[in-house]
Design an enzyme around this catalytic site. Structure first.
Site, PDB file in Angstrom:
ATOM      1  N   VAL A  78       0.813  -1.224   0.000  1.00 57.30           N
ATOM      2  CA  VAL A  78       0.000   0.000   0.000  1.00 57.30           C
ATOM      3  C   VAL A  78       0.847   1.274   0.000  1.00 57.30           C
ATOM      4  CG1 VAL A  78      -1.976  -1.132   1.080  1.00 57.30           C
ATOM      5  CG2 VAL A  78      -0.286   0.027   2.523  1.00 57.30           C
ATOM      6  N   ASN A 163      -2.940   1.345 -12.840  1.00 51.81           N
ATOM      7  CA  ASN A 163      -2.785   1.437 -14.296  1.00 51.81           C
ATOM      8  C   ASN A 163      -1.463   0.796 -14.717  1.00 51.81           C
ATOM      9  OD1 ASN A 163      -0.634   3.520 -14.367  1.00 51.81           O
ATOM     10  ND2 ASN A 163      -2.224   4.900 -13.593  1.00 51.81           N
ATOM     11  N   LEU A 164      -1.304   0.595 -16.001  1.00 51.77           N
ATOM     12  CA  LEU A 164      -0.138  -0.143 -16.496  1.00 51.77           C
ATOM     13  C   LEU A 164       1.176   0.567 -16.200  1.00 51.77           C
ATOM     14  CD1 LEU A 164      -1.430  -1.495 -19.930  1.00 51.77           C
ATOM     15  CD2 LEU A 164      -1.429  -2.610 -17.695  1.00 51.77           C
ATOM     16  N   ARG A 174       9.805  -4.093  -7.068  1.00 53.84           N
ATOM     17  CA  ARG A 174       9.500  -5.236  -6.215  1.00 53.84           C
ATOM     18  C   ARG A 174       9.968  -6.579  -6.751  1.00 53.84           C
ATOM     19  NH1 ARG A 174       8.923  -2.699  -1.474  1.00 53.84           N
ATOM     20  NH2 ARG A 174       7.271  -1.115  -1.514  1.00 53.84           N
TER      21      ARG A 174
END
Length: 209
Positions: A78, A163-164, A174
């Protein structure tokens, strides 16, 4: 007590060809080159705008994943602010109730094998936490009170929509070997799905970095 592995699930049906066409239509407005659109032009156009750094065009498409992981990892997830989230609430979910079978579920740490002494210690600790949680509920503590003893390893479910362009940012950070092992475990699963569905948009991301 249940112990499960982290997992991800694409939470919507995708039409890769339509996604590519949609991005191309949006992007070509910038250059007024709509007349160059053809049945095969989207892939090359999108590859070029990504190469040039014109990634704002990718914001016209969003994708949602259902992620099952431990609560500690959701605190990392988050932090990606350009996304929307809906998460299982340990305040309103009563893990002692019939819905959950009167037991807690924990996420297996990916960095320990089951014959590792640390895994054995972790498993014992989770069993003890479950025992105390259920005992507190029996003694009248509400779920929002009893949850105060629950650890990072508690299983949770979270829907993430981004979104992309933001998914590219998320995966670059990550999937890195410098990321937390459990965070990277989730990111690699997402990368595998997105790279399979939309390779033109995600194939330049290198998880080995």
């Amino acid at each position: 007590m249940k112990i499960i592995e982290a997992s991800v699930e694409l939470a919507q049906e995708l039409n890769p060809a339509e996604i590519m066409k949609h991005i191309e239509r949006a992007g070509r407005v910038c250059y007024k080159s709509e007349s160059n659109i053809s049945d095969t032009s989207a892939e090359k156009f999108i590859a070029n705008i990504i190469k040039s750094g014109h990634e704002s065009v990718l914001e016209h498409v969003s994708i949602t994943f259902k992620i099952i992981c431990d609560r500690g990892i959701t605190h990392e997830i988050v932090r990606h602010r350009l996304a929307s989230y809906s998460q299982e609430s340990s305040r309103y979910c009563d893990y002692s109730g019939n819905k959950f079978g009167g037991e807690l579920t924990f996420i297996k740490p990916c960095f320990w094998s089951e014959d590792d002494e640390n895994y054995f210690t972790w498993r014992q600790t989770m069993a003890f936490v479950e025992h105390i949680y259920l005992m507190m509920r029996e003694k009248g503590a509400r779920p929002e009170q009893a949850r105060s003893i629950l650890p990072n390893s508690l299983k949770t479910e979270i829907f993430m929509t981004a979104n992309l362009r933001e998914w590219r940012h998320f995966l670059k950070l990550r999937t890195s070997k410098r990321a937390h092992p459990q965070m990277r475990e989730i990111a690699l699963k997402i990368y595998e799905i997105l790279n399979e569905k939309l390779p033109v948009i995600f194939s330049d991301i290198n998880p080995e970095n």
